[in-house]
Write a protein that holds these residues in place. Sequence first.
Motif, short mmCIF file in Angstrom:
data_model
loop_
_atom_site.label_atom_id
_atom_site.label_comp_id
_atom_site.label_asym_id
_atom_site.label_seq_id
_atom_site.Cartn_x
_atom_site.Cartn_y
_atom_site.Cartn_z
N GLU A 26 0.62 -1.32 0.04
CA GLU A 26 0.02 -0.02 0.02
C GLU A 26 0.88 1.36 -0.03
O GLU A 26 0.40 2.50 -0.65
N ALA A 27 1.81 1.06 0.76
CA ALA A 27 2.87 2.38 0.86
C ALA A 27 3.55 2.49 -0.61
O ALA A 27 3.60 3.70 -1.07
N LEU A 28 4.11 1.47 -1.18
CA LEU A 28 4.60 1.80 -2.57
C LEU A 28 3.67 2.00 -3.57
O LEU A 28 3.97 2.92 -4.36
N ASP A 29 2.46 1.46 -3.54
CA ASP A 29 1.50 2.09 -4.46
C ASP A 29 1.35 3.58 -4.31
O ASP A 29 0.91 4.30 -5.17
N GLU A 30 1.26 4.09 -3.03
CA GLU A 30 0.92 5.17 -2.68
C GLU A 30 2.18 6.37 -3.52
O GLU A 30 1.92 7.32 -3.92
N ILE A 31 3.47 5.66 -3.30
CA ILE A 31 4.78 6.48 -3.80
C ILE A 31 4.37 6.38 -5.45
O ILE A 31 4.48 7.56 -5.98
N GLU A 32 4.04 5.26 -6.02
CA GLU A 32 3.67 5.24 -7.26
C GLU A 32 2.88 6.09 -7.99
O GLU A 32 2.63 6.67 -8.99
N LYS A 33 1.66 6.19 -7.29
CA LYS A 33 0.53 6.97 -7.47
C LYS A 33 0.90 8.57 -7.73
O LYS A 33 0.24 9.08 -8.37
#
Lengths: 286, 143
Positions: A99-106
């Motif tokens: 979820e944290a990695l997705d937030e960065i990519e988003k």
Amino acid sequence: MIIDFHVHPVNVEELHRASPDMTTALRDVYGLRIGLQPLRVFVDQLRSFGVSKAVILGLDLSRLYGVKLPSNEELAKIISEYPDLFIGFIGLDPLKGDEALDEIEKYIDKRKFRGVKLHPSLQGFRPDDERVYPVYELLENIGAILMIHTGFSWNTRSNLGYSYPLLIEPIASKFKGLKIVLTHMGWPWIWESICLALRYENVYLDTADTFTGTPREHLRRVFVEILGVRFVEAFLRDKVLFGSNHPRMESGKIIEAIRSLPIGSESRESILGLNALRILGGGDTL
Amino acid sequence: MKIYGEYVKVETRRGEDLVDITDLVSEIVGRSGVSDGMVTIYTMHTTTGIVVNEGEEGLTKDIVRFLSKLVPENGEYMHHHFFREDGRMAVNAWAHLRSILTGMHTSLPVSDRRIVIGMRQRVFLIDFDGPQARSIYVQVIGI
């Protein structure tokens, strides 16, 4: 050019109107009692102090306290209203895995959003916990900046042990391409922070807030009495970024304190903006 | 007797700023329904003041400069320490002290639904630690 690298839009009235929980959390979790200001006035404040660019920070406290101060979505809204003034560093909880990695990519696009702000002592994790490393690795790979809380906090909810600057050394060493900003110059562990800034090209320090008196007294104590002007000029002029911690400490008061330091004008300009311009990437995309 | 009150937000624009609120006060008096009596203008903040004086540009600068000389920013103030209730350092004793010198309210007579005010007199909110959105309370009492 003056760039404030450390601004929390936590007292923007519109955010509190949309999320009333934020008002309680601001006082009880973040530990700040302050008057709310319309976004327009928040912007006017920074501009009246001469700030050309301000890095606004998110903070994800949802795992421990069920609140974000503010959320990345809210940061994005603020930036979209004043894109010429604000640059965002998203908040995330690095223990949330994908979820944290997705937030960065988003969010991180190297334009509106340039980095991540982490607050290990308030978010409840050790910065050298290897579960956090995928976040550091992704940030390094995409050329984003990591701003991480180090040093003192008056907030008794925070764990001071997690804000000891030397906990950052394994990260600075392993992820050499990751630019890391240690907040508050790690005060009172100033020399530990400086060890890292001197030893690793990718480590920088920000001047945010005041702990031993007024901003003028505090920065004089740090730069003149503890470090010495000669040392600052010779070793730190390219490593220190102006940050205020606005609104906990008003941006203008830290600017005035930096201007009052008996350092050369080139060092002063570097601290107030040129160093930030360099690590943010500078140029006309800023 | 009537008592009418309004809270009003006034946005200041600079670190030290005088904002002319005369027209604002007149409008509130006008809609208060009070014909004869008194209006009190009161600031809700301890780093602001309310004064009546001339609105000439040079004079407004003189007021700020004079108060800054009387209460300089770089003094040894006991107020400057961590303020636990606020969660932040208190670093603006000078703004509080200047506010004390100006006072935090003023009152004007009201006659025939208008404030009684001299040709050169204006009512100002002074912010000593701005810019901020400030709250004032205007209360009209009379018949």
